[in-house]
Write an enzyme that holds these catalytic residues in place. Structure first.
Site, PDB file in Angstrom:
ATOM      1  N   HIS A 123       0.870  -1.185   0.000  1.00 34.80           N
ATOM      2  CA  HIS A 123       0.000   0.000   0.000  1.00 34.80           C
ATOM      3  C   HIS A 123       0.905   1.233   0.000  1.00 34.80           C
ATOM      4  CE1 HIS A 123      -2.785   2.933   1.852  1.00 34.80           C
ATOM      5  NE2 HIS A 123      -3.780   2.117   1.549  1.00 34.80           N
ATOM      6  N   ASP A 201       3.658  -4.844   7.835  1.00 27.40           N
ATOM      7  CA  ASP A 201       2.405  -4.086   7.760  1.00 27.40           C
ATOM      8  C   ASP A 201       1.250  -5.086   7.905  1.00 27.40           C
ATOM      9  OD1 ASP A 201       0.113  -2.777   7.053  1.00 27.40           O
ATOM     10  OD2 ASP A 201       0.892  -1.905   5.197  1.00 27.40           O
ATOM     11  N   GLN A 204      -3.962  -5.403   6.798  1.00 28.42           N
ATOM     12  CA  GLN A 204      -4.966  -6.311   6.221  1.00 28.42           C
ATOM     13  C   GLN A 204      -5.043  -7.650   6.950  1.00 28.42           C
ATOM     14  OE1 GLN A 204      -7.340  -5.735   4.056  1.00 28.42           O
ATOM     15  NE2 GLN A 204      -6.653  -3.645   3.761  1.00 28.42           N
ATOM     16  N   LYS A 227      -9.844  -1.416  10.833  1.00 31.60           N
ATOM     17  CA  LYS A 227      -9.958  -2.559   9.920  1.00 31.60           C
ATOM     18  C   LYS A 227     -10.261  -3.844  10.691  1.00 31.60           C
ATOM     19  CE  LYS A 227      -6.872  -0.624   6.424  1.00 31.60           C
ATOM     20  NZ  LYS A 227      -7.731  -0.261   5.293  1.00 31.60           N
ATOM     21  N   CYS A 367      -4.635   2.561  -3.617  1.00 31.77           N
ATOM     22  CA  CYS A 367      -3.398   3.117  -3.033  1.00 31.77           C
ATOM     23  C   CYS A 367      -2.220   2.195  -3.311  1.00 31.77           C
ATOM     24  CB  CYS A 367      -3.535   3.349  -1.523  1.00 31.77           C
ATOM     25  SG  CYS A 367      -4.758   4.571  -1.117  1.00 31.77           S
TER      26      CYS A 367
END
Ligand code: PLP
Length: 410
Positions: A123, A201, A204, A227, A367
């Site tokens: 992202h 990261d 997600q 999220k 993104c």
């Protein structure tokens, strides 16, 4: 462990019982999930019952608010199995967590000529900060490409990690476009062998995969509350304590100090030295309810259920020969995110037709323009699942696709 009963679970999310959303099929969970009533109520309860600023007040109300805020920090540390709550920093979101790291690592751990590795799956939040810092400070930024099957090119990673002066690897645990789950364990092992740090990261993966930062042995892990059924405005940066202690503060001001003289300032200990100013207290407090909500359902149950939906959705999409699925064929290598394209129909038009059918999906570059460029496409349409989605939602997508093809004479 309880099985997922999506119809029952859906009732716990007030948005779906509102008159105006009667027809809503929400399939944009990779952008943000919906919030259960327990989380919404916790925000309301904080303002109605406990509202006061934290860390400063010497009165019961403020002490209670401080305990609630710090209670969430402790809960986060248990949720991701950190060694202690001192390894948990609250930020605004994943983007701010990564920026905090990019700025502070660039200040004292990364030198001119050092190499930072990132991937084409990232992202922009995990790309632009590193690219900007590389330009500012003279690092060399390398990007691991993706293969034709939408998995990470580990042969290329192996070449890049052998380059001299690799100091940092920044990689996503799950792509927000293809759902790809890279071999994080292998990446971390190889990076540590050459003495590089690894930032994962988890924006997600956090709502779909069990996270154990000690087992993973990542040096930093970042994610956003919104999220994973929690409030907007709360992000997390996990870091190994010995590393966080070496990093300078990111923002300066109130609450991040031990003492201030006219000529110098003594900064607070980790993690508070990274939390300048008044944080989003009510949102942090309510975030605890979101983690409890996930724990009650069981992350493994959640994963199993969402992946069964993803499998059914892929089977349905495959029946439409006009659809090209942008996702690893082996579903074990990805999460419940499905991108797709249709020749000669722009993803925005797909989303528009879906919207008319009451279906909320995401369309665009997500993104992730470098990935779009490497795939040779400007954009995709994206479906992403959560626990309140049902097989009926997939049927509704099927019907919407048929209407789309009729409209575009495909
Ligand atoms: N990283 C990934 C993989 C994401 O999917 C996102 C958001 O979609 C982000 C980072 C940025 O998250 P936030 O907007 O909460 O900062």
């Amino acid at each position: 462990m309880p099985k997922i009963d999506s119809k029952k679970i859906k009732k716990l999310f007030p948005i779906f019982s509102k008159k105006e959303n009667k027809n809503l099929v929400y399939l944009d969970n990779a952008a943000t999930t919906q919030r259960p009533k327990v989380v919404i109520d916790a925000i309301k309860d904080f303002y109605e019952t406990h509202n006061s600023n934290i860390h400063r007040g010497i009165y019961d109300l403020s002490e209670k608010a401080t305990n609630m805020y710090e209670g969430t920090r402790l809960h986060v540390s248990k949720f991701i199995n950190a060694k202690s709550s001192e390894e948990i920093i609250f930020t605004k979101n994943t983007t701010e967590s990564i920026n905090l790291l990019a700025y502070t690592l660039s200040d004292n751990m990364l030198q001119k000529g050092d190499r930072v590795i990132t991937t084409a799956l990232e992202h922009h939040a995990n790309f632009v900060p590193w690219q900007t810092m590389a330009k500012k400070k003279g690092f060399i930024l390398s990007v691991v490409p993706v293969k034709e099957d939408y998995t990470l090119n580990m042969e290329e990673f192996e070449k890049l990690i052998k380059e001299p002066n690799v100091k940092l690897v920044c990689v996503s645990a799950m792509s927000n476009v293809t759902g790809t789950i890279p071999d994080i364990k292998k990446i971390i092992k190889r990076a540590h062998e050459v003495g590089a740090l690894v930032m994962v990261d988890g924006a997600q993966s956090i709502a779909h995969e069990h996270t154990d930062v000690q087992k993973m042995d990542c040096d930093f892990f970042v994610f956003s509350s919104h999220k994973m059924f929690g409030p907007f405005g709360v992000g997390v940066l996990y870091g190994k304590k010995q590393l966080l202690e070496k990093l300078p503060p990111f923002l300066y001001g109130g609450d991040m100090i031990k003492s201030v003289k006219e000529t110098c300032t003594l900064f607070n200990d980790t993690p508070w030295k990274f939390e300048a100013g008044t944080p989003s207290v009510a949102d942090v407090v309510a975030f605890k309810k979101a983690m409890e909500f996930i724990d009650e359902l069981g992350i493994e149950n959640i994963k199993k259920y969402e992946m069964s939906l993803a499998k059914k959705a892929v089977e349905m999409l495959k029946k439409h020969k006009q659809v090209k699925i942008i996702k690893p064929k082996n579903l074990e290598l990805s999460g419940p995110v499905i991108s797709f394209v249709i020749e000669e129909i722009h993803p925005h038009d797909i989303a528009e037709v879906f919207n008319k059918e009451g279906i909320a999906i995401r369309a665009g570059h997500h993104c992730n323009q470098p990935l779009m460029a490497s795939l040779g496409i400007p954009a995709t349409a994206r479906i992403s699942f959560s626990i309140y989605n049902t097989e009926d939602d997939i049927k509704r997508v099927d019907i919407a696709l048929k209407k789309l093809f009729k409209l575009f004479k495909k």
